[in-house]
Design an enzyme around this catalytic site. Structure first.
Site, PDB file in Angstrom:
ATOM      1  N   GLU A 252       5.736  -4.153   1.016  1.00 19.69           N
ATOM      2  CA  GLU A 252       5.439  -2.758   1.306  1.00 19.69           C
ATOM      3  C   GLU A 252       4.301  -2.647   2.323  1.00 19.69           C
ATOM      4  O   GLU A 252       3.246  -3.259   2.173  1.00 19.69           O
ATOM      5  CB  GLU A 252       5.036  -2.041   0.012  1.00 19.69           C
ATOM      6  CG  GLU A 252       4.669  -0.579   0.197  1.00 19.69           C
ATOM      7  CD  GLU A 252       4.197   0.071  -1.099  1.00 19.69           C
ATOM      8  OE1 GLU A 252       4.157   1.312  -1.149  1.00 19.69           O
ATOM      9  OE2 GLU A 252       3.879  -0.668  -2.059  1.00 19.69           O
ATOM     10  N   LYS A 323      11.038   6.211   1.134  1.00 17.89           N
ATOM     11  CA  LYS A 323      10.775   6.320  -0.303  1.00 17.89           C
ATOM     12  C   LYS A 323      10.950   7.754  -0.798  1.00 17.89           C
ATOM     13  O   LYS A 323      10.458   8.703  -0.194  1.00 17.89           O
ATOM     14  CB  LYS A 323       9.364   5.816  -0.607  1.00 17.89           C
ATOM     15  CG  LYS A 323       9.048   5.708  -2.099  1.00 17.89           C
ATOM     16  CD  LYS A 323       7.670   5.104  -2.322  1.00 17.89           C
ATOM     17  CE  LYS A 323       7.392   4.905  -3.807  1.00 17.89           C
ATOM     18  NZ  LYS A 323       6.061   4.329  -4.043  1.00 17.89           N
ATOM     19  N   CYS A 375       8.498  -0.016  -4.467  1.00 15.19           N
ATOM     20  CA  CYS A 375       7.370  -0.054  -5.396  1.00 15.19           C
ATOM     21  C   CYS A 375       7.695   0.673  -6.703  1.00 15.19           C
ATOM     22  O   CYS A 375       8.490   0.218  -7.505  1.00 15.19           O
ATOM     23  CB  CYS A 375       6.128   0.527  -4.714  1.00 15.19           C
ATOM     24  SG  CYS A 375       4.595   0.261  -5.666  1.00 15.19           S
TER      25      CYS A 375
END
Length: 497
Positions: A252, A323, A375
């Site tokens: 990330e 995301k 994540c």
């Protein structure tokens, strides 16, 4: 005394999750709490549930305090206060569960009714304010025989099974009936063991050689502008010896520059990966200077298709994932107009992202299809299910757990990734900045991993699979249907009594 015992029982549940993984603590602890609830008066139920939740989350997500204290810029009293506020909020859900259980259901139907009540409260915890379903009780059973149920009814369904088992056992034990709890426990765990012997998926094709780079960049310098080039150079140097892999994965936000600013670097990286017949996936922050919107993204460089022998990176390209589920405080600020400026933690770098779409195309790298979970998103199986397609080869989750230091947060994060692999019958590739980077096979078993806080590259061959699991088709539908059926039977028995 009931409240103190409830607090301690809740705190003990932490031992059932990674890195401790004493899975038997969960059914024992949950049964003990329900025995306390059985003994309590109706007017005590809410406080008892709140005490239980405060212990459960206070110990279980204590890793949040590390990020607040070390990177939030607050004094100790302030960080402890925020932790207490967060844990108090999360404790509202077991409080609601306890109140409903004690108020509306007599103990003789708890084993049938409480799984539904528990799932409703847990669904709410995973939905309100974008949701925080961390420490769901089913995760504790990843290494127990009950994990055999995960490909069938998911972690959500395993949570319902645990509640049914513990509720029934608590009532029987309070009535001094000791054989029935043992018989029911043996039945559920034996059936899970049998299911674990069944292979829902099978090897397909040749293994894929993949490398994941763990740069181990300290959190306090990740967003320092003067560290941009040293960080980018470090990842490139670590990759040089591993171009023989079919796919390379960076974690990330591995590239600390905003994507429009890093175009020259990305273009060169794209060409180099393509020249080595390699696909490369990396985390990066994309910022649209016209709309002033930032996205936490993963992009694909180098080869996208195996038949394509050159890179095609152009900003903005379509081979990307933005995301969707943003982490409260870390990636978006609830009530932002009120909270901004109150304390440094509400003004952290990169704490105001825009959501990507709920359903997006898979990332392509060298002909392989990767379903991303960036994540925190790995904790939302519903979103992952909606992003799995017939040609999906792997689930990929990239993360930066440097926020949580030496706490047990990263180990819990890895355990959640294992459960996703088990549920969907797909390998999970977990690439992180400072650990725990790991290859997880389609059975949820860690195939290889890197230690935390080590700069290294993990290269391994991971087997693709064919076939699917019932949970991949049905998601949480089966768990809901079974618990609703139990609730209806409980209501009928309650009225008949």
């Amino acid at each position: 005394m009931l409240y103190i015992l409830s607090l301690l029982v809740g705190a003990s549940l932490t031992l059932s999750y990674a890195p401790f993984s004493y899975w038997a603590v969960m059914p024992i602890g949950l049964t003990a709490y329900l025995c306390l609830l059985y003994k309590a008066r109706t007017e005590q139920a809410a406080k008892l549930g709140f005490s239980f939740g405060l212990g459960w989350f206070g110990a279980g997500i204590s890793w949040v305090h590390v990020s607040i204290a070390d990177f939030g810029g607050l004094p100790l009293i302030g960080s402890l206060g925020l932790m207490l506020l967060l844990c108090s909020y999360l404790a509202l859900y077991p409080m609601l569960f306890s109140k409903l259980a004690k108020r509306y259901f007599t103990p003789h139907v708890w084993g049938l009714a409480l799984p539904f009540v528990w799932l409703v409260c847990e669904w709410a915890r995973g939905t309100v304010l974008t949701g925080f379903p961390w420490l769901s009780i089913g995760y504790s059973q990843m290494n127990s025989p009950l994990s055999g149920w995960m490909p069938v009814i998911g972690e959500f369904g395993v949570s319902a099974l645990l509640m049914a088992l513990c509720a029934a056992c608590a009532v029987w034990l309070m009535h001094k009936r000791y054989i029935a709890p043992i018989a029911l426990s043996v039945l559920l765990y034996l059936s899970g063991w049998v299911l674990n012997t069944h292979s829902w998926v099978h090897p397909s094709g040749e293994p894929v050689k993949i490398a994941m780079v763990q740069g181990n960049i300290a959190q306090d310098i990740r967003w320092a502008p003067e560290q941009d080039w040293p960080t980018m150079k470090k990842y490139l140097e670590l990759t040089q010896a591993h171009w023989d892999n079919q796919v390379i994965i960076w974690p990330e936000a591995a590239i600390p520059q905003l994507e429009p600013i890093a175009v020259d670097y990305l273009t060169q990286l794209d060409k180099e990966a393509a020249a080595h017949n390699t696909g490369l996936l990396t985390g990066i922050v994309n910022y649209n200077f016209e709309t002033r919107q930032a996205y936490n993204s993963i992009i694909g460089l180098g080869l996208s298709e195996q038949s394509d022998k050159q890179g095609h990176y152009r900003y903005p390209q379509s081979n990307r994932f933005d995301k969707h589920h943003l982490l409260p405080i870390g990636e978006y600020i609830p009530l932002e107009d009120w909270l901004r400026g109150i304390a440094p933690i509400f003004d952290l770098p990169m704490s105001s992202f825009t959501r990507g779409d709920y359903q997006q195309a898979n990332l392509l790298a060298n002909g392989y299809h990767f379903a991303p979970a960036l994540c925190f998103e790995i904790v939302f199986p519903g979103q992952i299910q909606q992003n799995l397609y017939a040609d999906t080869d792997f689930i990929i989750t990239v993360s930066n757990d440097a926020w949580f230091g030496h706490s047990h947060g990263p180990a819990q994060h890895l355990e959640i990734a294992q459960v996703r692999a088990k549920e969907f019958g797909l390998p999970v590739l977990r690439s992180t900045n400072n650990g725990i980077t790991a290859f997880i096979d389609a059975n949820g078993v860690i195939q290889s991993r890197l230690p935390q806080f080590e700069t290294s590259v993990l290269s391994d061959e991971i087997q693709r699979v064919s076939g699917t699991t019932p949970y991949r088709y049905l998601g949480n539908v089966t768990a809901w249907l079974l618990t609703v059926l139990g609730l209806l039977i409980a209501i009928r028995l309650h009225r008949a009594k």
